[in-house]
Design an enzyme around this catalytic site. Structure first.
Site, PDB file in Angstrom:
ATOM      1  N   CYS A 204       0.775  -1.067  -0.035  1.00  0.00           N
ATOM      2  CA  CYS A 204       0.078   0.060   0.056  1.00  0.00           C
ATOM      3  C   CYS A 204       0.884   1.350   0.076  1.00  0.00           C
ATOM      4  O   CYS A 204       1.545   1.615  -0.960  1.00  0.00           O
ATOM      5  CB  CYS A 204      -1.172  -0.126   1.149  1.00  0.00           C
ATOM      6  SG  CYS A 204      -2.557   0.785   0.734  1.00  0.00           S
TER       7      CYS A 204
ATOM      8  N   HIS B 247      -3.193  -5.127   1.733  1.00  0.00           N
ATOM      9  CA  HIS B 247      -2.462  -5.401   2.775  1.00  0.00           C
ATOM     10  C   HIS B 247      -2.519  -6.865   3.356  1.00  0.00           C
ATOM     11  O   HIS B 247      -3.299  -7.236   3.976  1.00  0.00           O
ATOM     12  CB  HIS B 247      -3.166  -4.580   4.088  1.00  0.00           C
ATOM     13  CG  HIS B 247      -2.668  -3.024   3.873  1.00  0.00           C
ATOM     14  ND1 HIS B 247      -2.001  -2.347   4.598  1.00  0.00           N
ATOM     15  CD2 HIS B 247      -3.871  -2.374   3.245  1.00  0.00           C
ATOM     16  CE1 HIS B 247      -2.274  -1.056   4.088  1.00  0.00           C
ATOM     17  NE2 HIS B 247      -3.423  -0.941   3.542  1.00  0.00           N
TER      18      HIS B 247
ATOM     19  N   GLU C 277      -0.933  -8.599   5.472  1.00  0.00           N
ATOM     20  CA  GLU C 277      -0.400  -8.543   6.883  1.00  0.00           C
ATOM     21  C   GLU C 277      -1.767  -8.187   7.743  1.00  0.00           C
ATOM     22  O   GLU C 277      -1.783  -8.562   9.033  1.00  0.00           O
ATOM     23  CB  GLU C 277       0.476  -7.453   7.256  1.00  0.00           C
ATOM     24  CG  GLU C 277       0.117  -6.146   7.303  1.00  0.00           C
ATOM     25  CD  GLU C 277       0.137  -5.419   5.977  1.00  0.00           C
ATOM     26  OE1 GLU C 277       0.188  -5.975   4.950  1.00  0.00           O
ATOM     27  OE2 GLU C 277      -0.085  -4.059   5.811  1.00  0.00           O
TER      28      GLU C 277
END
Ligand code: GLN
Length: 216
Positions: free
Chosen positions: A82, A181, A183
């Site tokens: 991002c 994302h 994560e």
């Protein structure tokens, strides 16, 4: 056996913690990078999501911009998610005129591309090099790659909806970037792809050092 790769997470701003938690699950040692000395000690770097304008200003203030550019030029594997993708882009659209980037990825990235009204958006994205089901991609005020240079491998595009066909994952050499994302979802496969690149580079370098020693 080769040693554990040490992967830094650029910790100026953004979702640093999530990457620090994910990397050890893949057998990497995760460390924080805020200073040039810390950058010098890592085998690879993750540039997290956050706010790229702030991150860029802090990178300049902490004296990290030039060391980061030099590390990328030297082939350091870097994964940008991002805002991290924005930081790696050579060219930006919809950015303040004074926004600087580390660069290295021959792409034009449009900030907040999915529309200012739509803050976040989720989609299933097939990623080249990620086996199994498509990745559940979470986009938060996300950029996309508007144009990619010839040497850039497109790893994933949005399918369907108003952003149909937009490029959201790329690789160029040791640089990887995603608009979304991973994560935040607990899916470690994109990080695994990156850690593989890091391991391969470590092995190559170890081989090169061994080769040089034999020559002497
Ligand atoms: N819109 C942000 C930027 O321009 C990126 C958003 C994110 O990283 N979630 O930096």
């Amino acid at each position: 056996m080769s040693r554990k790769p040490v992967v830094g997470v650029l910790a100026l701003q953004g979702d640093v913690r999530e990457h620090l938690a994910t990397l050890p699950e893949l057998g990497a040692e995760a460390v924080i990078v805020r200073r040039p000395e810390e950058l010098a000690g890592v085998d690879a770097l993750v540039v997290p999501g956050g706010e790229s304008t702030t991150m860029a200003k802090l990178a300049a203030r902490f004296g990290l911009l030039e060391p980061l550019r030099a590390a990328v030029a030297d082939g350091l594997p870097v994964y940008g998610s991002c805002a991290g993708m924005i930081m790696l882009a050579d060219r930006l659209l919809d950015a303040p005129p004074d926004q600087v980037t580390v660069g290295g990825l021959d792409v034009t990235v449009r900030r907040n591309a999915f529309g200012r009204q739509v803050d976040s958006f989720e989609s299933q994205v097939e990623i080249e090099g990620v086996a199994g089901d498509p990745v559940h991609a979470v986009f938060i005020r996300a950029p996309w790659v508007e144009e990619a240079g010839e040497g850039v491998q497109v790893l994933g595009r949005v399918v369907g909806g108003p952003a149909d066909g937009r490029i959201v994952a790329v690789r160029q050499g040791n640089l990887v970037a995603t608009s979304f994302h991973p994560e935040l979802t607990g899916d470690r496969r994109v990080h695994a792809l990156f850690v593989d690149i890091v391991r391969r580079r470590l092995a190559e370098r170890a081989g090169a050092v061994a080769g040089n020693e034999e020559d002497q």
